[in-house]
Design a protein around this motif. Structure first.
Motif, PDB file in Angstrom:
ATOM      1  N   PRO A   1      16.390  18.506  39.044  1.00 14.06           N
ATOM      2  CA  PRO A   1      15.307  18.370  40.072  1.00 14.06           C
ATOM      3  C   PRO A   1      14.296  19.595  40.139  1.00 14.06           C
ATOM      4  CG  PRO A   1      17.350  17.470  40.756  1.00 14.06           C
ATOM      5  CD  PRO A   1      17.682  18.247  39.641  1.00 14.06           C
TER       6      PRO A   1
ATOM      7  N   SER B   1      13.153  21.447  38.105  1.00 15.92           N
ATOM      8  CA  SER B   1      12.276  21.695  36.874  1.00 15.92           C
ATOM      9  C   SER B   1      11.906  20.392  36.262  1.00 15.92           C
ATOM     10  CB  SER B   1      12.814  22.829  35.965  1.00 15.92           C
ATOM     11  OG  SER B   1      14.186  22.086  35.595  1.00 15.92           O
ATOM     12  N   ALA B   2      12.181  19.547  37.199  1.00 20.50           N
ATOM     13  CA  ALA B   2      11.832  17.843  36.748  1.00 20.50           C
ATOM     14  C   ALA B   2      10.620  17.257  36.345  1.00 20.50           C
ATOM     15  CB  ALA B   2      12.816  17.089  37.649  1.00 20.50           C
ATOM     16  N   LYS B   3       9.477  17.957  37.192  1.00 23.53           N
ATOM     17  CA  LYS B   3       8.218  17.699  36.939  1.00 23.53           C
ATOM     18  C   LYS B   3       7.738  17.510  35.765  1.00 23.53           C
ATOM     19  CE  LYS B   3       3.520  17.885  39.301  1.00 23.53           C
ATOM     20  NZ  LYS B   3       3.571  16.387  39.556  1.00 23.53           N
ATOM     21  N   GLY B   4       7.060  16.466  35.333  1.00 24.54           N
ATOM     22  CA  GLY B   4       6.483  16.433  33.710  1.00 24.54           C
ATOM     23  C   GLY B   4       7.529  16.373  32.873  1.00 24.54           C
TER      24      GLY B   4
ATOM     25  N   LEU C   1      11.371  14.982  33.469  1.00 26.45           N
ATOM     26  CA  LEU C   1      12.263  14.166  33.564  1.00 26.45           C
ATOM     27  C   LEU C   1      11.738  12.712  33.299  1.00 26.45           C
ATOM     28  CD1 LEU C   1      15.268  13.427  34.876  1.00 26.45           C
ATOM     29  CD2 LEU C   1      14.179  12.928  37.032  1.00 26.45           C
TER      30      LEU C   1
ATOM     31  N   ASN D   1      13.502   9.030  33.691  1.00 30.48           N
ATOM     32  CA  ASN D   1      14.713   8.583  34.452  1.00 30.48           C
ATOM     33  C   ASN D   1      14.852   7.093  33.543  1.00 30.48           C
ATOM     34  OD1 ASN D   1      16.613   7.147  35.998  1.00 30.48           O
ATOM     35  ND2 ASN D   1      15.798   8.021  37.589  1.00 30.48           N
TER      36      ASN D   1
ATOM     37  N   TYR E   1       6.550   5.704  27.842  1.00 29.54           N
ATOM     38  CA  TYR E   1       7.489   6.870  27.852  1.00 29.54           C
ATOM     39  C   TYR E   1       7.506   7.472  26.423  1.00 29.54           C
ATOM     40  CZ  TYR E   1       8.621   4.557  32.223  1.00 29.54           C
ATOM     41  OH  TYR E   1       8.363   4.008  33.809  1.00 29.54           O
TER      42      TYR E   1
END
Length: 354
Positions: free
Chosen positions: A172, A174-177, A179, A181, A253
Motif C-alpha cells: 500500500p 507504493s501502490a498508487k499507479g 497496484l 487489484n 487494465y
C-alpha cells in the motif's frame, strides 16, 4: 457398473418387434450447504402448516408454499428441514426400480434399458461419460423433478465460463499507479452485465447470466459464471458478450491480464426430439390413457436427457411429482409419485403393442 460409477441394465422383453426404450435417472442430490443426512418422513396434509422438525421448530407453511393445497388429505413425503429431501432424483430411481419389478407381471413389453448416472447436479457429467453401446435404445425418458403432469420438451442451451484476472500486487505504501487489484477487476467485469439478466430477475423463456463463484488473492482472481438461453442465437450472443467485455477489461487494465474459457454444457433438447417423434407421442398417449393432464414446460435447467438427445437418443423428461426441489422444503405427494410409475409402465406397454 463402469469406471465412472454409471449403472446400466436391461430388462429383456417378450415382444421382439417393440422398439427398445430407455429410462435414465441421476444418483446424486444437490449440495446446498445443508446436512448430508436425509431424514424422510410421511405426513398427512390436513390443510394446516406441517411441522417437519419439532426440535428445530421448522415448518412447511401453507402461506409460503400454497402449492401443497392441491394435496389436501393426502400423504406427503418430506424431509426434516435440515437437508433437501432428495426426491430430485431419488424418486426417479425408486420409480425405475419398481418399474423393473412390475414388468415381470405385465402382459408384454419390449427390451427396456435403464441407466443410473452420477454427477448430474454438477454439469451432467455422468450422462456425458456414458458408453451408449451399453444403452442402445431408440429413444429414452428422463424422469426428473417436476410436479404431476409436467413434461419437458425443451431445455436451456447452457455453457459455463471461467474468467481469470491477473493483477499487479504492491505494498500500500507504493501502490498508487502500480497496484492492479484482481478482485476489483472481477467486480468491474460483472458490472458490465445487466443486473436484470440474472436468475432471480428472469422467468419463463428469459435467458440469463449467473455469476456463481469468485476466488481471489493479491495476484489473481477466478470468476465462474453460467450462461443460459433457450434461443440458439441468443445463446451465442451471450457468449460473444463475455468475450467482448473481456476485451474491454484488457484495455482498461493494460498492466493486468484477462483470460476466459467458455465450455458448452448442454443443448436445448427440442431439435433432437423433432427428429424422432415416437418418444413424445408415446408419452402423451400414456398420459391421456391414464387421465393425467399434460403441462408442457420449457425447463429452466437441464436434464441428462439433454446430453442423450444431443448424442442421438431423443430423451424427453416427465415428472416425479415433487415440488420445491433444491430446497429444505422439498416435498413429494405420494399420489403424484405413484402416477409417475403408472406413466412409465404405460409407456412400456404402449411401445410393445403400438
Amino acid at each position: 457398473m463402469d469406471a465412472h460409477a454409471i449403472v446400466t441394465g436391461i430388462k429383456r422383453g417378450n415382444r421382439p418387434a417393440a422398439p427398445p426404450i430407455g429410462f435414465i435417472a441421476h444418483l446424486d442430490t444437490v449440495d446446498i450447504g445443508l446436512s448430508p443426512v436425509v431424514r424422510p418422513q410421511v405426513l398427512r396434509f390436513k390443510g394446516e402448516d406441517l411441522c417437519i422438525n419439532r426440535q428445530e421448530d421448522i415448518w412447511l407453511r401453507v402461506a409460503e408454499h400454497p402449492e401443497i393445497l392441491d394435496w389436501l388429505g393426502e400423504d406427503i413425503i418430506v424431509g426434516d428441514g435440515t437437508s433437501v429431501l432428495g426426491a430430485d432424483n431419488k424418486a426417479a430411481i425408486a420409480v425405475i426400480m419398481t418399474l423393473l419389478a412390475r414388468l415381470d407381471h405385465e402382459v408384454g413389453h419390449g427390451d427396456v434399458f435403464v441407466a443410473f448416472v452420477p454427477d448430474e447436479e454438477i454439469g451432467l457429467r455422468g450422462a456425458k461419460a456414458m458408453d451408449l453401446s451399453r444403452f442402445p435404445c431408440d429413444f429414452a425418458y428422463t424422469i426428473d423433478c417436476c410436479e404431476l403432469g409436467e413434461v419437458v420438451l425443451e431445455t436451456f442451451n447452457a455453457a459455463s465460463c471461467e474468467i481469470g484476472f491477473t493483477g499487479v500486487s504492491a505494498h500500500p505504501m507504493s501502490a498508487k499507479g502500480m497496484l492492479v487489484n484482481p478482485l476489483l477487476m472481477a467486480m468491474d467485469f460483472i458490472s458490465h452485465f445487466d443486473r436484470k439478466e440474472t436468475p432471480e430477475c428472469t422467468e419463463g423463456r428469459d435467458g440469463f447470466y449467473w455469476f456463481k463463484d469468485l476466488i481471489a488473492n493479491d495476484s489473481e482472481a477466478i470468476l465462474t459464471a453460467l450462461i443460459r438461453d433457450f434461443d440458439t442465437d441468443g445463446f451465442n450472443r451471450r457468449k460473444h458478450r463475455i468475450a467482448e467485455v473481456a476485451e474491454q477489461m484488457r484495455s482498461r487494465y493494460p498492466t493486468g491480464n484477462v483470460r476466459y474459457q467458455i465450455t458448452d454444457t448442454y443443448r436445448n433438447i427440442s431439435t433432437s426430439l423433432a427428429r424422432d417423434e415416437r418418444a413424445v407421442a408415446l408419452l402423451f398417449k400414456a398420459m391421456e390413457e391414464l387421465g393425467i393432464g399434460k403441462k408442457v414446460i420449457a425447463m429452466r435447467g437441464g436434464t441428462d436427457g439433454a446430453v442423450l438427445s444431443a448424442k442421438g437418443i431423443p430423451t424427453p423428461n416427465f415428472f416425479t411429482g415433487a415440488y420445491n426441489f433444491h430446497s429444505r422444503y422439498e416435498f413429494l405427494p405420494v399420489p403424484a409419485f405413484e402416477r409417475s410409475l403408472e406413466v412409465a409402465l404405460k409407456i412400456c406397454q404402449l411401445a410393445a403393442f403400438d
